[in-house]
Design a protein around this motif. Structure first.
Motif, mmCIF file in Angstrom:
data_model
loop_
_atom_site.group_PDB
_atom_site.id
_atom_site.type_symbol
_atom_site.label_atom_id
_atom_site.label_comp_id
_atom_site.label_asym_id
_atom_site.label_seq_id
_atom_site.Cartn_x
_atom_site.Cartn_y
_atom_site.Cartn_z
ATOM 1 N N SER A 172 40.072 42.833 36.857
ATOM 2 C CA SER A 172 40.241 42.645 35.412
ATOM 3 C C SER A 172 40.902 41.325 35.046
ATOM 4 N N GLU A 175 34.388 44.215 38.680
ATOM 5 C CA GLU A 175 35.416 44.277 37.644
ATOM 6 C C GLU A 175 36.305 45.521 37.768
ATOM 7 N N GLU A 233 40.847 36.973 36.217
ATOM 8 C CA GLU A 233 40.062 36.022 37.007
ATOM 9 C C GLU A 233 40.875 34.802 37.432
ATOM 10 N N TYR A 270 39.638 38.776 40.914
ATOM 11 C CA TYR A 270 38.243 38.368 40.696
ATOM 12 C C TYR A 270 38.171 36.840 40.762
#
Length: 373
Positions: free
Chosen positions: A212, A157, A214, A116
C-alpha cells in the motif's frame, strides 16, 4: 534516535541527490538520521553530498568493498532504533517510513519490511517480494521460469508475510540486524538480500511486505540476463546453498548445466529482446513554476504544455513525456500517475525539489537518464 536511513552509493550522483531529498521529506515527522556510504565513486557524488547536505553523515570508502560490507559499516555507526537499507537510485513516497514504523511497533514477530517497488516506467518490480530460492526454484529462474521464484500468491498491492525481500529497501529494527549478524560479507553482488532475509526468518521472525506504499527504484532486476549476470547469480546461489542447504555434486552439476543452457538461450535471443525506447510526441509539465516551464521548453524539442493535478481525470494519454515538479506534486501522487499511465508508450521524468535537473529511466535494466539545465 528513532530511524537511521543507510544509503549505499556508487556513481549515481543525481539519483543519490533525489534519494536523499525524498528521504528528508519522508522523515519530516520522525527523529531520523541519514547515513550515506560511498564505495569509491569516480563521479562527484561525495562532493555533492558535502555541498548540498552538509549535515548528514558521509562515509567515503577508498575502494568498492561491495554491498554487504559497506552496509554493515554504516549500520555500525547508526544511532536509530530502526534501520532502513536503501538503494541510491530510489525515491521514497511520503508516509512510507511511518507505515513501516507503525507495523513494526505493533508486532514483535516481524523481522524486515519491504514495500511496493515500481521502476521508472511505472511498472511493478516483482523482486519486491520473493520466495526462498531452493535449488530447484533457482534452476527454473535461470531458465527463465520465474513464477515460483517470486511470491506470486500475494498480490502486488496486498500486505502480508513473504520470505525474501529485496536489498533496495529493507526496513527493520537495528537490534534484529545485529542479532543475525547483518549482511553476509561473503557476497559481493547478488544473493546478500536473500541470505539476510533467510537468516531473519531462521531467527524466528517473519518478513513482511507492504503493497500500500510505494518506492521508486530506477534500476530494477535486469531483464537482459547476459552471461556475466548468470555467472554472478549462480555464484551467489552456490554460496547460499553451501551455507544453508545440503549442497551436493549432483545439485551443483545440474545448476551448472542450467546456467550453460540459459546462456545459449539468452544469447541467441538477445537481439529479439532489445526494444527501442518510447518516442514521445508531446510533453506535459506538472508545475506551477513558470520559470521552470520556460527553461524546459528551451531544452526539450517537442511540443510542451503545463498541466495541473486534474491530470488524474485524464484517461487516454499516450506517447507523452510526463515531467513532474516535486515542489508541486509530492512523490506519492507522482507514483500514482506513473502507475495509471504505464505501458502506453509514455515516459516519466522527475525534477526533485529546487534542483536544476530532471531524471528518469525508460528501462528497468538501465541506470536512467539525466537532463541538467
Amino acid at each position: 534516535m528513532k530511524l537511521s536511513v543507510v544509503i549505499l552509493n556508487y556513481n549515481v550522483r543525481y539519483f543519490l541527490h533525489q534519494c536523499i531529498v525524498s528521504v528528508q521529506r519522508a522523515t519530516k515527522n520522525i527523529e531520523a538520521e541519514i547515513i550515506v556510504i560511498d564505495n569509491a565513486s569516480p563521479d562527484d557524488s561525495c562532493k555533492m553530498v558535502k555541498e548540498c547536505f552538509p549535515n548528514i553523515t558521509l562515509i567515503e570508502n577508498k575502494e568498492n568493498v561491495g554491498f554487504s560490507k559497506a552496509n554493515n559499516q554504516a549500520v555500525k555507526v547508526a544511532k536509530g532504533e530502526y534501520v532502513c537499507v536503501l538503494n541510491p537510485d530510489t525515491a521514497v513516497a511520503e508516509g512510507t517510513f511511518e507505515k513501516c514504523l507503525g507495523i513494526l511497533e505493533s508486532s514483535g514477530k516481524i523481522g524486515a519490511i519491504g514495500v511496493y517497488l515500481l521502476d521508472g516506467t511505472g511498472n511493478f518490480l516483482p523482486e519486491s517480494k520473493r520466495n526462498v530460492p531452493t535449488p530447484f526454484i533457482s534452476l527454473l529462474k535461470i531458465l527463465g521460469l520465474t513464477k515460483k521464484y517470486y511470491a506470486s500468491d500475494l498480490s502486488e498491492e496486498a500486505t502480508g508475510s513473504v520470505s525474501v525481500l529485496v536489498g533496495a529497501f529493507m526496513f527493520l529494527k537495528r537490534s534484529v540486524y545485529n542479532q543475525v549478524g547483518g549482511f553476509d560479507e561473503d557476497y559481493f553482488m547478488y544473493g546478500e538480500d536473500i541470505d539476510f532475509s533467510y537468516k531473519i526468518e531462521q531467527a524466528g521472525y517473519k518478513n513482511h511486505y507492504i503493497g500500500s506504499t510505494e518506492t521508486l527504484h530506477y534500476k530494477g532486476e535486469s531483464t537482459q540476463k547476459d552471461a556475466a549476470y548468470l555467472d554472478r547469480f549462480y555464484g551467489a546461489m552456490e554460496i547460499f546453498y553451501k551455507k544453508h542447504f545440503n549442497s551436493n555434486q549432483l545439485l551443483n552439476t545440474s545448476v551448472k548445466i542450467g546456467v550453460s543452457l540459459a546462456k545459449k538461450l539468452k544469447g541467441s535471443s538477445s537481439e529479439e529482446r532489445k526494444t527501442p525506447a518510447a518516442i514521445s510526441q508531446k510533453a506535459i509539465v506538472l508545475t506551477e513554476n513558470l520559470q521552470l516551464l520556460k527553461i524546459l521548453s528551451e531544452k526539450i524539442k517537442i511540443p510542451l504544455t503545463s498541466s495541473s493535478k486534474t491530470i488524474f481525470q485524464e484517461t487516454e494519454l499516450t506517447n507523452t513525456l510526463f515531467i513532474f515538479d516535486v515542489d508541486y506534486m509530492p512523490y506519492h501522487q507522482i507514483f500514482m500517475v506513473m502507475k495509471k499511465f504505464k505501458n502506453k508508450n509514455n515516459q516519466f521524468r522527475i525534477r526533485p525539489p529546487g534542483c536544476n535537473f530532471i531524471i528518469g529511466s525508460d528501462k528497468s535494466d538501465e541506470k536512467g537518464s539525466v537532463l541538467v539545465f
